[in-house]
Design an enzyme around this catalytic site. Sequence first.
Site, PDB file in Angstrom:
ATOM      1  N   CYS A 184       0.827  -1.199   0.000  1.00  0.00           N
ATOM      2  CA  CYS A 184       0.000   0.000   0.000  1.00  0.00           C
ATOM      3  C   CYS A 184       0.872   1.264   0.000  1.00  0.00           C
ATOM      4  O   CYS A 184       1.395   1.633  -1.035  1.00  0.00           O
ATOM      5  CB  CYS A 184      -0.984  -0.049   1.164  1.00  0.00           C
ATOM      6  SG  CYS A 184      -2.443   0.958   0.861  1.00  0.00           S
ATOM      7  N   HIS A 193      -3.642  -4.954   0.420  1.00  0.00           N
ATOM      8  CA  HIS A 193      -3.009  -5.541   1.607  1.00  0.00           C
ATOM      9  C   HIS A 193      -3.103  -7.065   1.541  1.00  0.00           C
ATOM     10  O   HIS A 193      -4.057  -7.643   2.061  1.00  0.00           O
ATOM     11  CB  HIS A 193      -3.723  -5.068   2.878  1.00  0.00           C
ATOM     12  CG  HIS A 193      -3.474  -3.632   3.195  1.00  0.00           C
ATOM     13  ND1 HIS A 193      -2.452  -3.228   4.000  1.00  0.00           N
ATOM     14  CD2 HIS A 193      -4.112  -2.508   2.793  1.00  0.00           C
ATOM     15  CE1 HIS A 193      -2.466  -1.914   4.101  1.00  0.00           C
ATOM     16  NE2 HIS A 193      -3.462  -1.441   3.372  1.00  0.00           N
ATOM     17  N   GLU A 215      -1.678  -9.241   3.175  1.00  0.00           N
ATOM     18  CA  GLU A 215      -1.587  -9.896   4.494  1.00  0.00           C
ATOM     19  C   GLU A 215      -2.952 -10.255   5.074  1.00  0.00           C
ATOM     20  O   GLU A 215      -3.061 -11.156   5.896  1.00  0.00           O
ATOM     21  CB  GLU A 215      -0.797  -9.019   5.479  1.00  0.00           C
ATOM     22  CG  GLU A 215      -1.470  -7.728   5.946  1.00  0.00           C
ATOM     23  CD  GLU A 215      -1.244  -6.532   5.026  1.00  0.00           C
ATOM     24  OE1 GLU A 215      -0.910  -6.735   3.845  1.00  0.00           O
ATOM     25  OE2 GLU A 215      -1.404  -5.386   5.488  1.00  0.00           O
TER      26      GLU A 215
HETATM   27  N1  GLN Z   1      -1.828   6.822   2.897  1.00  0.00           N
HETATM   28  C1  GLN Z   1      -2.004   6.084   1.700  1.00  0.00           C
HETATM   29  C2  GLN Z   1      -3.377   6.297   1.083  1.00  0.00           C
HETATM   30  O1  GLN Z   1      -4.267   6.739   1.734  1.00  0.00           O
HETATM   31  C3  GLN Z   1      -1.735   4.610   1.921  1.00  0.00           C
HETATM   32  C4  GLN Z   1      -2.704   3.952   2.831  1.00  0.00           C
HETATM   33  C5  GLN Z   1      -2.224   2.620   3.342  1.00  0.00           C
HETATM   34  O2  GLN Z   1      -1.041   2.317   3.302  1.00  0.00           O
HETATM   35  N2  GLN Z   1      -3.102   1.825   3.885  1.00  0.00           N
HETATM   36  O3  GLN Z   1      -3.585   6.023  -0.063  1.00  0.00           O
END
Ligand code: GLN
Length: 526
Positions: free
Chosen positions: A374, A497, A499
């Site tokens: 992410c 994600h 995970e």
């Molecule tokens: N801050 C980033 C976004 O909002 C990544 C979010 C995250 O890593 N869950 O896109």
Amino acid sequence: MSGLGKGITAASIGRLLMNKGYRVTAIKIDPYINIDAGLMSPFQHGEVYVLKDGGEVDLDLGNYERFLDVELTRDHNITTGKVYSTVIDKERKGEYLGKTVQIIPHITDEIKRRIRQVSRTGGCEICLIEVGGTVGDIESMPFLEAMRQLKYEESGNIFFVHVTLAPSTMDGEQKTKPTQHSVKEMRGLGLQPDMIAVRCQKPLLPETKHKIAHFCDVPVEAVISCHDAKDIYRVPLQLEEGGLTDYLMKAMRLFPLEERRDWDLLVEKMDAIKERVSMAIVGKYTAGSQCTDPMEDAYLSIREALKHAGIEVGVWPDITWIDSEELEAGAPEIMLREFDGILVPGGFGARGTEGKIKAIQYARERKVPYLGICFGMQLAVVEFARNVCDLEDANSTEFGETPHPVIALLPEQEGLREMGATMRLGNYPAHLEEGSLAHRIYRATNIVERHRHRYEVNPAYIGVIEEKGMRFSGTNGDLMEILEIPGHPFYFGSQFHPEMKSRPGRPSPPFLAFVRAMQEKRARRS
Ligand code: GLN
């Protein structure tokens, strides 16, 4: 009380019933007023776990998904906020027909309605209900009262397990007073436990068990030792040995339908691991630069996913948590030298990002296996844009103005910026390019993974970036889901994600590939 391991105890009980052939699901009750965990700080509460339907929930739901191998929905996390907002909405619509709306019966009815709905529609035979908080807390009172009513209404089909603590004195004596007192408190609320699961450091001594049984009015077989385990995956085995399953099944008039051994085999495989690799997780919520026992809960699912992959490969990933802010001031050549792999997890906000970018640059240039999740993918794009594509000061618009907004809100998200409303949450598909690393590790062309983010790779820059050798190998229309750098031993970033879908015995493909790459790097080194 919280932090006692109630969630793991409940999840383990569920697993034991599942091993006997039953379909088990779980509900977590969090007595806080927040509607969900979406706006809660992982620093205080541990990670925000994301479900397939986009529900942002307590991390215990992650443990349930992993132990029970299920996929839950937001309805499986009941909070005071959700219960009250339903009741208040109904009141405003006049559905209470002029009555005075009260905690009993209206709030308790709503709690029971939610529990029944989940347990009746989820296709399960047994539903675990974990009531968070401490007996005697004001917040948990309506929930405990609802449990009391439920036991009465569903007579014979409800079994209460009370998780208590038996602290040890300096000379090893196990104290039963806290257990006695909390059972007394429970009884004052009309609740008598059917089983007492006692958290303790060392196995409960027979005399401690007898004492608890005697004072708390349960048979001695219903006092179960939940002593500290080396790893949470051992807890089900420990409880089984302690006689929990036999007692519970007898009390609930359940017969074993099968004898599943997969969990035992998993633990055996875990115990047989001899090889180790060492890796760095560069994040924000870490205290101190090189701590081995950090804010573990903030990245719980990542740790678990690494474990699943490690068990499969037969390699234990030793994690060092590197504080990205310290890396900002420090030298990556020194701070990151010893690692076989680097992982940058999800995150929000500007603090520490330059440190993460340094780590990513180091991994790319020194050919250290890299997994970016992410935020870790977004910053990989920023790093590549700055240092390979010569886009000076390229950045994400999350931190303000930039001449090269390589990560940005897409047009449809602009204008919807208020907190919580704009996130892409839960399951979304991605299409994987044939022949790519992504395609090889997933062995599929179409996948579905869980998301929780607001910003996206800016489509305007994809051309320049790909020209220089970074490849977006997983996409969902205009949305970039996966990036990789062909030629690098392992460089993989995902906007989702992975995970959250990793399971014991069924590790997430990117984690599996990452652990294998670390193993290869380690082998080349020695
Ligand atoms: N801050 C980033 C976004 O909002 C990544 C979010 C995250 O890593 N869950 O896109």
